[in-house]
Scaffold this active site. Structure first.
Site, PDB file in Angstrom:
ATOM      1  N   ASN A 155      45.394  30.763  35.435  1.00 32.15           N
ATOM      2  CA  ASN A 155      44.501  31.892  35.160  1.00 32.15           C
ATOM      3  C   ASN A 155      45.039  33.239  35.629  1.00 32.15           C
ATOM      4  OD1 ASN A 155      44.082  31.662  37.920  1.00 32.15           O
ATOM      5  ND2 ASN A 155      41.855  31.481  37.797  1.00 32.15           N
ATOM      6  N   ARG A 268      40.761  44.123  49.273  1.00 28.58           N
ATOM      7  CA  ARG A 268      41.744  45.153  48.913  1.00 28.58           C
ATOM      8  C   ARG A 268      41.862  46.224  49.991  1.00 28.58           C
ATOM      9  NH1 ARG A 268      39.856  44.737  42.605  1.00 28.58           N
ATOM     10  NH2 ARG A 268      41.220  42.955  42.143  1.00 28.58           N
ATOM     11  N   GLU A 388      45.705  39.598  45.452  1.00 31.61           N
ATOM     12  CA  GLU A 388      44.390  40.259  45.421  1.00 31.61           C
ATOM     13  C   GLU A 388      44.327  41.367  44.386  1.00 31.61           C
ATOM     14  OE1 GLU A 388      41.975  40.632  48.772  1.00 31.61           O
ATOM     15  OE2 GLU A 388      43.135  39.249  50.008  1.00 31.61           O
TER      16      GLU A 388
END
Length: 409
Positions: A155, A268, A388
């Site tokens: 994915n 993040r 991320e």
């Protein structure tokens, strides 16, 4: 992580290269006393306990167990977790400051810190009281660390395309699938697994499950051999009819994608701080070397081309830090911060790559050897542009936000 405890930490050990003893963080005087003491304590801890071992752990691919234990003692594995659950009870500004200083000492140790705080943040925000007692309290002090299993082999950046499935069977879900690129997975005691309860629902079928690692059917498979961050494990998780009670669903069935996206916004900020720490370490090494190395009868630091590199590096470091702090400030004040977190992560990660590259250029041949950590900074920096959310994904997030804010449609 009490102020009395922090104020009592007064290390006299000096960085082995003599770096970092005079630097002040931009706008440090504007920070609260809590944040200033935290920054000083984390820097002294990094100089004394992380820097001396970082290259050895990387070279031998050794998990820094003792350093992680100390992180737990300092409260850095649970910075924003409420004190009633064993956390430090601080804010995301504190998390960003602590993460930068830890990453400046050893970016691989910062990964463990980041993933654990990411996991605990999700449990604290979405968990029931029973779940908090089972998966929050035991993971705050370093006795246990967690994994966060979102990515899969197929994915990539499309987190909504999960192929790991969860089928309800009485009071348990049976989870089947493979998770990829899972940090901490070899050493973790448990964590969060994302799986879909209905593929036809796409992202609305994704559900978050809390599980221990030592359960029947869960196998730690391939451990990746990585370019950098080699002191931490990154593995595949294979799940074959893993039973997870319905009571271990975090939030409600179908909430998993929302939980993941909210967590990644927070994560993040952590990656931006981590990247800023790598960039700061590269800058300090470049400055130190340029002042000691003589060429053509004078210091490298007196040559304008070297000064240009140092100026550009310093400017990118300070901009990254301030972007990161702004995103943290917005989160702490309950304001939207998705765009700002993406900006911070994008700028800081690319600054880390740039600064570590330029550090090698300043050092020349010495930068290409393992005698000095410039090459380690470069290898560690590269992944900050990938995990991320890649830099490309951050630009999409930022552009979409800007179009909503400023566009005419």
């Amino acid at each position: 992580l009490t102020i009395a405890f922090l104020a009592g930490q007064r290390s006299t050990r000096v960085h082995p290269l003599g770096r970092g003893t005079h630097r002040g963080i931009a706008c440090l005087s504007a920070l609260s006393e809590t944040h200033q003491i935290l920054q000083k304590t984390c820097r002294e801890f990094a100089n004394a306990e992380l820097v001396p071992k970082a290259r050895h752990h990387d070279r031998e691919q050794l998990f820094p167990a003792e350093q992680i234990r100390r992180l737990g003692e300092l409260g850095l594995l649970s910075v924003a977790v409420r004190e009633e659950y064993g956390g430090s009870g601080l804010d995301y500004q504190a998390y960003a400051i602590g993460m930068e200083e830890v990453a400046r000492g050893d970016a691989a140790v910062a990964i463990v810190m980041g993933v654990n705080n990411l996991f605990l943040g999700a449990v604290q925000q979405h968990g029931s009281e029973e779940q908090k007692q089972d998966f929050l309290v035991p993971y705050t002090q370093g006795a246990h660390i967690a994994f966060y299993a979102l990515s899969e082999p197929g994915n990539g950046s499309d987190a909504s395309a999960a192929s790991t499935t969860a089928k309800l069977d009485g009071e348990n879900y049976l989870i089947n699938g493979t998770k990829a690129w899972i940090s901490n997975s070899k050493e973790a005691s448990g964590g969060l697994v994302f799986a879909t309860v209905d593929k036809s629902l796409r992202h609305k079928g994704i559900t978050a499950f809390l599980t221990e690692k030592e359960v029947p059917g869960l196998t730690i498979a391939k451990k990746e051999s990585k370019m950098g961050m080699r002191a931490t494990s990154t593995c595949q998780l294979v799940l074959e009819d893993v039973q997870v009670p319905r009571s271990r669903v975090l939030g409600r069935p179908g909430d998993g994608f929302k939980i993941a996206m909210q967590s990644l916004d927070c994560g993040r900020i952590g990656i931006a701080a981590q990247a800023t720490g790598i960039a700061q370490a590269a800058l300090e090494l470049a400055v130190d070397y340029s002042q000691k190395r003589m060429a053509f009868g004078r210091q490298l630091a007196r040559m304008q081309l070297i000064q240009q590199k140092l100026a550009d590096m310093a400017s990118r470091v300070e901009a990254s830090r301030l972007l990161t702090w702004r995103a943290a400030w917005l989160k702490d004040n309950g304001l939207p911060f998705t765009k700002e977190a993406a900006m911070a992560k994008l700028h800081a990660s690319e600054a880390a790559t740039y600064c570590s590259h330029q550090c090698i250029q300043v050092l020349g041949g010495m930068g290409y050897t393992t005698d000095l950590p410039a090459e380690l900074y470069y290898r560690n920096a590269r992944v900050t542009e990938i995990y991320e959310g890649t830099s490309e994904i951050q630009r999409i997030v930022i552009a979409n936000a800007v179009l909503r804010e400023l566009g005419s449609d």
